[in-house]
Design an enzyme around this catalytic site. Structure first.
Site, PDB file in Angstrom:
ATOM      1  N   GLY A  65       0.852  -1.174   0.000  1.00 15.71           N
ATOM      2  CA  GLY A  65       0.000   0.000   0.000  1.00 15.71           C
ATOM      3  C   GLY A  65       0.890   1.228   0.000  1.00 15.71           C
ATOM      4  N   GLY A 113       0.661  -4.904   0.665  1.00 13.80           N
ATOM      5  CA  GLY A 113      -0.584  -4.920  -0.108  1.00 13.80           C
ATOM      6  C   GLY A 113      -0.545  -5.843  -1.312  1.00 13.80           C
ATOM      7  CD  GLU A 136       3.425  -5.188   6.157  1.00 13.78           C
ATOM      8  OE1 GLU A 136       2.798  -5.233   5.085  1.00 13.78           O
ATOM      9  OE2 GLU A 136       4.093  -6.152   6.599  1.00 13.78           O
ATOM     10  CG  ASP A 144      -2.229  -4.090   6.576  1.00 16.02           C
ATOM     11  OD1 ASP A 144      -1.143  -4.350   6.027  1.00 16.02           O
ATOM     12  OD2 ASP A 144      -2.948  -3.134   6.223  1.00 16.02           O
TER      13      ASP A 144
END
Length: 352
Positions: A65, A113, A136, A144
């Site tokens: 992301g 992502g 991350e 996530d």
């Protein structure tokens, strides 16, 4: 609509091609919404038999992301961040529940992502160029996009190792761990897509015919060490185990973990522990959405993104700076569920 995703359909094969080469196809809110809109349309189109997801050009499938975009627009500004996570997680869940075959071609960098849009797919192709990771904890975030679901279901403690260290897996390792369903050389990808277009009702057979036996996965030789040294769900105990082992491998991994956000590492371990028992992927997305909205407001997220991705001095000052400084009360606050009116919801079309 956005030019950052090329959307097309030909002879029963729908295609989503990520098209932000300068950002290694990092996802934006607009890209997630455009892909979801197309997938929802194709879902009820009887002419569409399968969906292929890849990248149009450049050196990677998807770098994640666009956290730099989020940080620069103030994604410490919670509204922008929540808008992005809401759209991204809806896309992840839509792919997870999609009832037509989906094929992700994970050629090159596949991180964050990029893992989120490839792992829900029916078929997942790795190549010799694949570098898959959930990095991350190095920017003060957590794995996530379903990381709590996927990583907690990997063999032994590999998921915990990946979540904490941000280890990059190659294509052979992805195939070995089930993160990829097929290993196909990069040079064969053009022909592979052509064959899928010629026979969209036989994608399994097409991929099977194109697949090759991957090289010996390096991670296989370290799996016993990973299972033993990353056995605990407490970060302090993992660090102590690595310190006590005194092997070259554990020394290297200890140095790596010392560079990560202690808060993010503890969040990640708890996420995987809870994710292993989660009843549904929708529940996972709900929990991660509540968590993400709070984590992006922490000191460590802003510090990590600036240190590693914007200013690039690579010396983030974490707060708390050590594992012992992250209390259970701090984690409880981050993991608290949202009020019903603020919770993440899937697309109504998915029936969940």
């Amino acid at each position: 609509m956005t030019d950052d995703v090329l959307i097309s359909a030909e002879r029963g094969v729908a295609r989503l091609r990520l098209n932000r080469p300068k950002a290694i196809h990092a996802l934006t809110t607009e890209m997630c919404e455009a892909m979801s809109e197309a997938l929802l349309r194709w879902r009820t189109d009887s002419n569409i038999q399968c969906v292929v997801i890849d990248h149009a050009e450049g050196r990677g499938f998807c770098a994640g992301g666009d956290v730099v975009m989020l940080a620069k627009s103030g994604a410490g500004d919670a509204h922008k961040a929540k808008e992005f996570f809401f759209a991204e997680y809806r896309l992840n869940h839509l792919l997870f529940t999609y009832d037509k075959p989906t094929i992700a071609i994970m050629d090159g960098i596949t991180m964050g992502g990029g893992v989120g849009i490839s792992q829900p797919c029916t078929l997942r192709v790795a190549t010799e160029n694949t570098r898959l990771a959930m990095p991350e904890t190095g920017i003060g975030l957590f794995p996530d996009v379903g990381g709590g679901w996927y990583l907690s279901r990997l063999p032994g403690r590999v998921g915990q190792f990946m979540a904490l260290s941000g280890a990059r897996l190659d294509g052979a390792e992805c195939a070995y761990l089930g993160l990829a369903t097929h290993y196909i050389p990069n040079a064969s990808l053009g022909e592979l897509v052509e064959r899928i277009v010629k026979a969209p009702d036989r994608v399994q057979g097409t991929l099977g015919a194109a697949a090759e036996t991957p090289p010996e996965p390096k991670i296989a030789g370290n799996q016993a060490l990973i299972n033993r040294l990353f056995a605990s769900d407490r970060l302090e105990e993992i660090l102590a185990a690595l310190e006590a082992d005194e092997s070259e491998w554990s020394e290297k991994e200890l140095l790596t973990l010392r560079t990560k956000s202690p808060l993010s590492c503890k969040v990640s371990l708890r996420l995987l522990a809870e994710g292993a028992d989660r009843a549904s992927f929708a529940d996972e997305m709900r929990a991660e959405y509540a968590l993400a909205g709070r984590v992006v407001r922490t000191h460590d997220f802003k510090e990590g993104v600036h240190a590693l991705l914007i200013d690039k001095h690579n010396q983030p000052q974490w707060n708390p700076p050590i594992a012992e400084g992250v209390s259970d009360d701090m984690l409880d606050e981050l993991f608290a569920p949202l009020p019903k009116s603020e919770q993440w919801t899937p697309f109504p079309e998915t029936g969940e």
